[in-house]
Design a protein around this motif. Structure first.
Motif, PDB file in Angstrom:
ATOM      1  N   PRO A  39      46.531  46.627  42.527  1.00 42.16           N
ATOM      2  CA  PRO A  39      48.239  46.931  43.374  1.00 42.16           C
ATOM      3  C   PRO A  39      48.912  46.456  42.130  1.00 42.16           C
ATOM      4  CG  PRO A  39      47.274  45.125  44.386  1.00 42.16           C
ATOM      5  CD  PRO A  39      46.549  45.716  43.667  1.00 42.16           C
ATOM      6  N   PRO A  40      50.652  46.874  42.385  1.00 40.79           N
ATOM      7  CA  PRO A  40      51.048  46.695  41.141  1.00 40.79           C
ATOM      8  C   PRO A  40      51.172  45.329  41.157  1.00 40.79           C
ATOM      9  CG  PRO A  40      52.377  48.534  42.297  1.00 40.79           C
ATOM     10  CD  PRO A  40      50.894  47.766  42.751  1.00 40.79           C
ATOM     11  N   SER A  41      51.015  44.634  39.725  1.00 35.38           N
ATOM     12  CA  SER A  41      50.672  43.216  39.628  1.00 35.38           C
ATOM     13  C   SER A  41      51.236  43.038  37.930  1.00 35.38           C
ATOM     14  CB  SER A  41      50.108  42.236  39.832  1.00 35.38           C
ATOM     15  OG  SER A  41      49.176  43.169  38.888  1.00 35.38           O
ATOM     16  N   ALA A  42      51.765  41.436  37.971  1.00 39.57           N
ATOM     17  CA  ALA A  42      52.489  40.952  36.564  1.00 39.57           C
ATOM     18  C   ALA A  42      51.644  40.065  36.300  1.00 39.57           C
ATOM     19  CB  ALA A  42      53.272  41.675  35.984  1.00 39.57           C
ATOM     20  N   VAL A  43      50.827  39.175  34.929  1.00 37.15           N
ATOM     21  CA  VAL A  43      50.613  38.011  34.563  1.00 37.15           C
ATOM     22  C   VAL A  43      51.570  37.772  33.602  1.00 37.15           C
ATOM     23  CG1 VAL A  43      49.165  36.613  33.209  1.00 37.15           C
ATOM     24  CG2 VAL A  43      48.036  38.626  34.708  1.00 37.15           C
ATOM     25  N   VAL A  44      52.257  36.521  33.857  1.00 33.25           N
ATOM     26  CA  VAL A  44      54.158  36.319  32.786  1.00 33.25           C
ATOM     27  C   VAL A  44      52.580  35.359  31.938  1.00 33.25           C
ATOM     28  CG1 VAL A  44      55.080  34.542  32.701  1.00 33.25           C
ATOM     29  CG2 VAL A  44      55.129  35.821  34.828  1.00 33.25           C
ATOM     30  N   TYR A  45      52.400  35.887  30.971  1.00 30.45           N
ATOM     31  CA  TYR A  45      51.890  35.173  29.449  1.00 30.45           C
ATOM     32  C   TYR A  45      53.090  34.454  28.810  1.00 30.45           C
ATOM     33  CZ  TYR A  45      48.171  39.023  30.098  1.00 30.45           C
ATOM     34  OH  TYR A  45      47.452  40.584  29.993  1.00 30.45           O
ATOM     35  N   ASP A  46      53.865  34.570  28.258  1.00 33.62           N
ATOM     36  CA  ASP A  46      55.004  33.636  28.370  1.00 33.62           C
ATOM     37  C   ASP A  46      56.301  33.644  28.145  1.00 33.62           C
ATOM     38  OD1 ASP A  46      55.261  30.977  25.800  1.00 33.62           O
ATOM     39  OD2 ASP A  46      54.571  32.716  24.215  1.00 33.62           O
ATOM     40  N   VAL A  47      56.845  31.750  27.937  1.00 33.94           N
ATOM     41  CA  VAL A  47      58.223  31.885  28.522  1.00 33.94           C
ATOM     42  C   VAL A  47      58.879  31.626  27.204  1.00 33.94           C
ATOM     43  CG1 VAL A  47      57.742  31.941  31.658  1.00 33.94           C
ATOM     44  CG2 VAL A  47      57.632  30.038  30.230  1.00 33.94           C
ATOM     45  N   ALA A  48      60.153  31.671  27.347  1.00 32.68           N
ATOM     46  CA  ALA A  48      61.490  30.940  26.355  1.00 32.68           C
ATOM     47  C   ALA A  48      62.356  30.736  26.968  1.00 32.68           C
ATOM     48  CB  ALA A  48      60.824  31.298  25.182  1.00 32.68           C
ATOM     49  N   ILE A  49      63.224  29.726  25.928  1.00 35.18           N
ATOM     50  CA  ILE A  49      64.560  30.207  26.555  1.00 35.18           C
ATOM     51  C   ILE A  49      64.718  30.276  24.840  1.00 35.18           C
ATOM     52  CG2 ILE A  49      66.366  27.693  27.128  1.00 35.18           C
ATOM     53  CD1 ILE A  49      63.954  26.201  28.261  1.00 35.18           C
ATOM     54  N   ASP A  50      66.704  31.095  25.200  1.00 36.12           N
ATOM     55  CA  ASP A  50      66.936  31.518  24.053  1.00 36.12           C
ATOM     56  C   ASP A  50      68.311  30.568  24.361  1.00 36.12           C
ATOM     57  OD1 ASP A  50      69.121  32.357  25.736  1.00 36.12           O
ATOM     58  OD2 ASP A  50      68.850  34.025  26.165  1.00 36.12           O
ATOM     59  N   PRO A  51      69.025  30.961  22.691  1.00 38.63           N
ATOM     60  CA  PRO A  51      69.954  29.499  22.664  1.00 38.63           C
ATOM     61  C   PRO A  51      71.489  30.095  23.659  1.00 38.63           C
ATOM     62  CG  PRO A  51      69.475  30.676  20.895  1.00 38.63           C
ATOM     63  CD  PRO A  51      68.728  31.484  21.839  1.00 38.63           C
ATOM     64  N   THR A  52      71.639  30.907  24.745  1.00 39.69           N
ATOM     65  CA  THR A  52      72.468  30.644  25.336  1.00 39.69           C
ATOM     66  C   THR A  52      72.053  30.082  26.859  1.00 39.69           C
ATOM     67  OG1 THR A  52      72.063  32.818  26.440  1.00 39.69           O
ATOM     68  CG2 THR A  52      73.202  32.908  23.937  1.00 39.69           C
ATOM     69  N   GLY A  53      70.834  29.383  26.679  1.00 40.22           N
ATOM     70  CA  GLY A  53      70.068  29.351  27.724  1.00 40.22           C
ATOM     71  C   GLY A  53      69.655  29.965  28.583  1.00 40.22           C
ATOM     72  N   ARG A  54      69.055  31.325  28.800  1.00 43.53           N
ATOM     73  CA  ARG A  54      68.758  32.508  30.281  1.00 43.53           C
ATOM     74  C   ARG A  54      66.901  31.854  29.778  1.00 43.53           C
ATOM     75  NH1 ARG A  54      70.794  38.057  27.705  1.00 43.53           N
ATOM     76  NH2 ARG A  54      69.582  37.055  26.246  1.00 43.53           N
ATOM     77  N   VAL A  55      66.418  31.686  30.204  1.00 44.44           N
ATOM     78  CA  VAL A  55      64.866  32.011  30.347  1.00 44.44           C
ATOM     79  C   VAL A  55      64.786  33.273  29.659  1.00 44.44           C
ATOM     80  CG1 VAL A  55      62.974  31.918  31.968  1.00 44.44           C
ATOM     81  CG2 VAL A  55      64.942  30.371  32.292  1.00 44.44           C
ATOM     82  N   ILE A  56      63.659  33.418  29.243  1.00 48.72           N
ATOM     83  CA  ILE A  56      63.202  34.682  29.021  1.00 48.72           C
ATOM     84  C   ILE A  56      61.498  34.653  29.093  1.00 48.72           C
ATOM     85  CG2 ILE A  56      62.645  36.520  27.352  1.00 48.72           C
ATOM     86  CD1 ILE A  56      65.254  36.125  27.329  1.00 48.72           C
ATOM     87  N   SER A  57      60.971  36.006  30.397  1.00 48.62           N
ATOM     88  CA  SER A  57      59.673  35.934  30.480  1.00 48.62           C
ATOM     89  C   SER A  57      59.145  37.455  29.452  1.00 48.62           C
ATOM     90  CB  SER A  57      59.574  36.326  31.470  1.00 48.62           C
ATOM     91  OG  SER A  57      60.053  37.387  32.452  1.00 48.62           O
ATOM     92  N   GLY A  58      57.974  37.286  29.117  1.00 52.72           N
ATOM     93  CA  GLY A  58      57.237  38.452  28.471  1.00 52.72           C
ATOM     94  C   GLY A  58      55.462  38.587  29.366  1.00 52.72           C
ATOM     95  N   THR A  59      55.185  39.996  30.146  1.00 48.71           N
ATOM     96  CA  THR A  59      54.180  39.771  31.033  1.00 48.71           C
ATOM     97  C   THR A  59      53.223  40.925  30.653  1.00 48.71           C
ATOM     98  OG1 THR A  59      55.230  41.662  31.547  1.00 48.71           O
ATOM     99  CG2 THR A  59      55.866  39.224  32.410  1.00 48.71           C
ATOM    100  N   SER A  60      52.246  40.614  31.474  1.00 46.48           N
ATOM    101  CA  SER A  60      51.486  41.992  31.102  1.00 46.48           C
ATOM    102  C   SER A  60      51.422  43.051  31.406  1.00 46.48           C
ATOM    103  CB  SER A  60      49.886  42.069  32.003  1.00 46.48           C
ATOM    104  OG  SER A  60      50.060  41.598  33.294  1.00 46.48           O
ATOM    105  N   ALA A  61      52.667  43.301  32.251  1.00 46.31           N
ATOM    106  CA  ALA A  61      53.324  44.286  32.057  1.00 46.31           C
ATOM    107  C   ALA A  61      54.207  45.445  31.325  1.00 46.31           C
ATOM    108  CB  ALA A  61      53.897  44.311  33.254  1.00 46.31           C
ATOM    109  N   GLY A  62      53.342  44.534  29.527  1.00 48.68           N
ATOM    110  CA  GLY A  62      54.266  45.045  28.258  1.00 48.68           C
ATOM    111  C   GLY A  62      56.386  44.946  28.838  1.00 48.68           C
ATOM    112  N   ILE A  63      56.375  44.079  29.356  1.00 54.52           N
ATOM    113  CA  ILE A  63      58.300  44.109  29.476  1.00 54.52           C
ATOM    114  C   ILE A  63      58.793  42.301  29.475  1.00 54.52           C
ATOM    115  CG2 ILE A  63      59.294  43.749  31.417  1.00 54.52           C
ATOM    116  CD1 ILE A  63      58.598  46.195  32.956  1.00 54.52           C
TER     117      ILE A  63
END
Length: 325
Positions: A294-318
């Motif tokens: 089924p459609p899925s995605a593994v969260v490979y990495d996360v970060a916090i940018d200088p404005t305080g936003r949470v950034i995520s990168g996943t196996s979906a290439g997104i």
């Protein structure tokens, strides 16, 4: 009638629970590889993304400019699958790894610094120091392997009794943390191999993370325990107040000042935490990869940018940016 009322109450309860699980405020999205990736690393400030796929090899992206900066190609001549990667705290260097070898990249010059092979274990996780010369590997044979590529010095940390699943290296390369299937996480010196703190769990450790200036450490096991440790005392500072059971974190990162923690899971969940209280400040579901069943995605990495936003990168290439409400 009574059955109908119970059904309505159950429906409203489930709706409320699902609604409080995640916020809906996605601030931005970058589709870097719609076919999906095998590895995805973010820089500490969330600006740069290093992705690896079986079809396109290793690419470096600037998310602020929304453009590809470099195409590194395959890590090795055999085109083995890259399964782990990490960008240094300084944003200058990166490490990528297959199950049997690893490469270090100079991101400023867009070139490889070298390729090294591992013969006595399978690589499960990696990290790299600011100067790109010191690397740390989690191995399936129970070793955490520290290598100074500048001098050739190797240190095999042998305290674990089973597979090492996760490692974290201080930016200066002098301190390390490792966690494994033996239910233990260790904070140790890469100069002496001496254990500085031991953090026992009741289940196998799935993720460890060091704060960049050494304030705190994080360890989580495969059951329901995720603890932030005060490294000055070696005692627990707080335990995350988790909404879901068995979260099995795939990634974690502290904010620069150590007041926040962001985590990701293999099941698409991205969560934002207050370090002082352990309370959840925001939770989101990352976009699924549509060509999987089924459609899925593994969260490979996360970060916090200088404005305080949470950034995520996943196996979906997104990559996605989130704002805590």
């Amino acid at each position: 009638m009574r059955q109908f009322v119970r059904t309505i109450c159950l429906f409203l309860t489930l709706l409320a629970l699902s609604g409080c699980f995640h916020s809906t405020h996605e601030a931005q999205r970058w589709t870097l590889d719609p076919d999906g990736v095998t590895s995805f690393s973010l820089s500490r400030d969330g600006r740069f993304a290093l992705i690896a796929s079986t079809s396109h090899g290793i690419d470096l992206w600037d998310l602020v400019e929304n453009k590809k900066l470099a195409e590194f190609g395959d890590q090795d001549p055999d085109k083995n699958t890259v399964i782990a990667s990490q960008i240094s705290d300084s944003n200058r260097y990166a490490i990528t790894a297959t199950s049997q070898n690893f490469a270090v990249w100079d991101l400023a010059w867009g070139q490889a610094e070298g390729l090294w092979s591992i013969s006595d274990g399978i690589i499960r996780d990696v990290d790299i120091s600011n100067n790109g010369e010191k690397v740390l590997l989690a191995l399936s044979n129970g070793k955490a392997l520290f290598v100074d590529l500048g001098t050739g010095r190797r240190l095999e940390f042998l305290a674990h009794q089973d597979k090492v699943n996760s490692v974290s290296l201080a930016p200066n390369g002098k301190f390390a943390m490792s966690g494994g299937n033996d239910h233990n996480a260790f904070f140790w010196s890469t100069e002496t191999g001496q254990i500085l703190n031991e953090f026992p769990h009741e289940h196998r450790i799935t993720r460890v993370e060091l704060h960049r200036t050494g304030k705190f450490a994080f360890s989580a096991d495969g059951d329901d325990t995720a603890i932030i440790w005060d490294l000055s005392t070696g005692e627990p500072k707080t335990e995350l107040n988790m909404f879901h059971r068995h979260p099995n974190f795939s990634t974690a990162r502290f904010s620069d000042d150590g007041s926040k923690l962001v985590t990701g899971t293999p099941g698409r969940r991205v969560e934002f935490w207050d370090v002082e209280s352990g309370d959840n400040l925001g939770r989101w579901l990352a976009e699924e990869q549509q060509n999987t069943r089924p459609p899925s995605a593994v969260v490979y990495d996360v970060a916090i940018d200088p404005t305080g936003r949470v950034i995520s990168g996943t196996s979906a290439g997104i990559a996605q940016a989130w704002i805590a409400e």
